[in-house]
Structure formats: structure tokens, C-alpha cells
Design an enzyme around this catalytic site. Structure first.
Site, PDB file in Angstrom:
ATOM      1  N   ILE A 144       9.907  27.830   1.026  1.00 10.45           N
ATOM      2  CA  ILE A 144      10.541  27.686   2.332  1.00 10.45           C
ATOM      3  C   ILE A 144       9.653  28.318   3.400  1.00 10.45           C
ATOM      4  CG2 ILE A 144      12.516  28.366   3.771  1.00 10.45           C
ATOM      5  CD1 ILE A 144      14.260  28.171   1.290  1.00 10.45           C
ATOM      6  N   PHE A 149      11.711  23.114   3.630  1.00 13.08           N
ATOM      7  CA  PHE A 149      11.549  23.466   2.220  1.00 13.08           C
ATOM      8  C   PHE A 149      10.757  22.398   1.475  1.00 13.08           C
ATOM      9  CE2 PHE A 149      15.442  20.895   2.334  1.00 13.08           C
ATOM     10  CZ  PHE A 149      15.250  20.017   1.276  1.00 13.08           C
ATOM     11  N   CYS A 173       1.607  30.735  -1.635  1.00 13.61           N
ATOM     12  CA  CYS A 173       2.399  31.636  -0.789  1.00 13.61           C
ATOM     13  C   CYS A 173       1.788  33.035  -0.729  1.00 13.61           C
ATOM     14  CB  CYS A 173       3.847  31.710  -1.267  1.00 13.61           C
ATOM     15  SG  CYS A 173       4.667  30.107  -1.360  1.00 13.61           S
TER      16      CYS A 173
END
Length: 265
Positions: free
Chosen positions: A185, A198, A215
Site C-alpha cells: 500500500i 494497493f 518496500c
């Protein structure tokens, strides 16, 4: 909240190029700000592409020079591509916007979706997205025959899983029984209206994530719904379930502006 409008932009052979989807987000965002359209969720697949949020570091990008699109969302670098369901909720929220609450609602819809398919997922404190939890550290298999005390990721600040083969690859986190993220997200809020959203790993080729530090997280990995369930699952199966849970969570949310704490005079 007003009723959500869902727009299925394109899947499979009609997957939507990232730039085209980004342009459409901006168009719908402007229309939503002007109250010309209702809250809208764009749903689609992308052809393979890496995108980097504002906090992405240079040492998290592909080593081989693979192009990366830098975008204006929060978060760091990730991959989008076939087998991954991408959703861009474009919603007008009360100001000052409670960004964390918005992220939690998206997580909740995806956690409910996974549960409907028989997979237990959760949140991890300090890490956005939806996670499959691994075993406690003391019960995980040793890497390369070494004690976990010697795991280089824990003791070497310069350790780079991109250079260390499948043993440390993010896509193999399930085999190592580590925490692994099944849905990413990253959002942006402008003029009180949300953008981005998302990406839910349904059945993609997970090795695309091995070229980056997904990430920016080096001590966990990535997962897919199909991989965790041990059977084939398609976007077509998942799409209506995601829509239903998004509608339930977002339409029934008690939206409130972010509380601003006053500092003592």
C-alpha cells in the site's frame, strides 16, 4: 460516504501501462475534487514495471539498470505486473485527512479478502500493507547451515540480498518461514482526495521482486495468494471479492478528520 464507483480498466492482454493509469488517476482526482464524479476505485493489471515512492533509496533499486518510474506516492520501491491486482481508490476525505485511517481501511478490505480464500493475514506494526506472518525467529530454519545469530542481514548494514542469490531472495521468504508481504500500500493525498492505493499479489511471478529491496525491507519478503494456498488463483476469481470488501469497508466507514493535538501555550 457516497456509493463507490468501480472502474475495471484492463486485465491480462488489456493490462494498462503505468503512465496511462497514472494520467487517468489525475483526471479522476481532479473530477472528484470538483464533485463531478463520485468516489471511484480504478482496478487493473499493469505490464511489468518498477515504481519508486518518494522515500526510495538508491541502493534499493535494480542493480541491472532496469528502468524505474519515480512517482509521487508515499512508500518506497515495488513492482507491478501480471498476476497482481492493482487498485487506486480516489476518494474525498474530511480535512485534515487521516492518512493512517485510510491505509488501515484498505488493509482491512484485503485482509478480509484473504480470509475468504482461506488465508490468514494481518498487519505488522510499523510496516504498512498486508502480511503473512512467519515462524518465531527461534523456529526458523538456519540459512546456509549457519545459526540465525550469524544471519548477515542482522549484522551487516551493507548486506544486499540482490547480490546473494535465491537463499536470501525476497520471493523465497515463505520457504525460510519469514514474514512476507502479500499486499503493498502506498498513497498520496492532494486537496483532500486520495490517489494511488494497493497492489495485491494474486499469482504473479514473484522473482520480479528479487531485483529490488521491496518496500526497502531487508529482513522480510513477499508472498502471493496462489503461493500461500498452494493452488492456482486467478485475478478473475479475486476481483469481485476485493470489490465487495472494499465497498463494505469504505462505504460503511465512519469518516472523521484527523485529530490535531493542541500544544500547551
Amino acid at each position: 460516504m457516497s456509493e463507490l464507483r468501480f472502474v475495471r480498466m484492463g486485465f491480462g492482454s488489456e493490462a494498462v501501462e503505468y503512465q496511462q493509469a497514472w494520467d487517468e488517476q489525475r483526471r479522476v482526482h481532479a473530477a472528484r475534487f470538483a464533485d463531478e464524479v463520485p468516489d471511484t476505485v480504478l482496478l487493473l493489471e499493469h505490464p511489468p514495471v518498477y515504481t519508486a515512492g518518494r522515500r526510495t533509496a538508491d541502493d534499493e533499486r535494480p542493480l541491472d539498470g532496469t528502468p524505474v518510474i519515480d512517482v509521487d506516492r508515499g512508500g518506497k520501491i515495488t513492482w507491478h505486473g501480471p498476476g497482481q491486482l492493482v487498485g487506486y481508490p480516489i476518494q474525498k476525505l474530511p480535512r485534515p485527512v487521516d492518512v493512517v485511517a485510510h491505509v488501515r481501511r484498505l488493509e482491512e478490505a484485503l485482509i478480509r479478502t484473504c480470509a475468504e480464500f482461506g488465508l490468514e493475514t494481518t498487519r505488522v506494526e510499523g510496516r504498512s500493507g498486508v502480511w503473512v506472518l512467519g515462524d518465531p525467529v527461534e523456529r526458523r530454519p538456519a540459512l546456509g547451515g549457519l545459526s540465525l545469530d550469524f544471519d548477515p542481514r542482522l549484522n551487516d548494514d551493507e548486506f544486499d540480498p540482490r547480490l546473494n542469490g535465491p537463499e536470501y531472495a525476497p520471493s523465497n521468504a515463505g520457504q525460510r518461514r519469514e514474514d512476507r508481504k502479500i499486499a503493498q500500500i502506498g498513497i498520496r493525498v492532494a486537496k483532500g482526495v486520495t490517489m494511488h492505493g494497493f497492489s495485491f499479489n494474486v499469482n504473479p511471478d514473484m522473482t520480479w521482486f528479487d531485483r529490488i529491496i521491496p518496500c526497502g525491507i531487508r529482513d522480510a519478503g513477499v508472498a502471493s495468494l496462489a503461493g500461500e494456498l498452494g493452488r492456482d488463483v486467478t485475478i478473475a476469481e479475486v476481483l469481485p471479492v476485493v470489490e465487495r470488501h472494499l465497498r463494505d469497508v469504505l462505504e460503511n466507514a465512519d469518516l472523521k478528520p484527523r485529530v490535531i493535538e493542541k500544544t500547551p501555550a
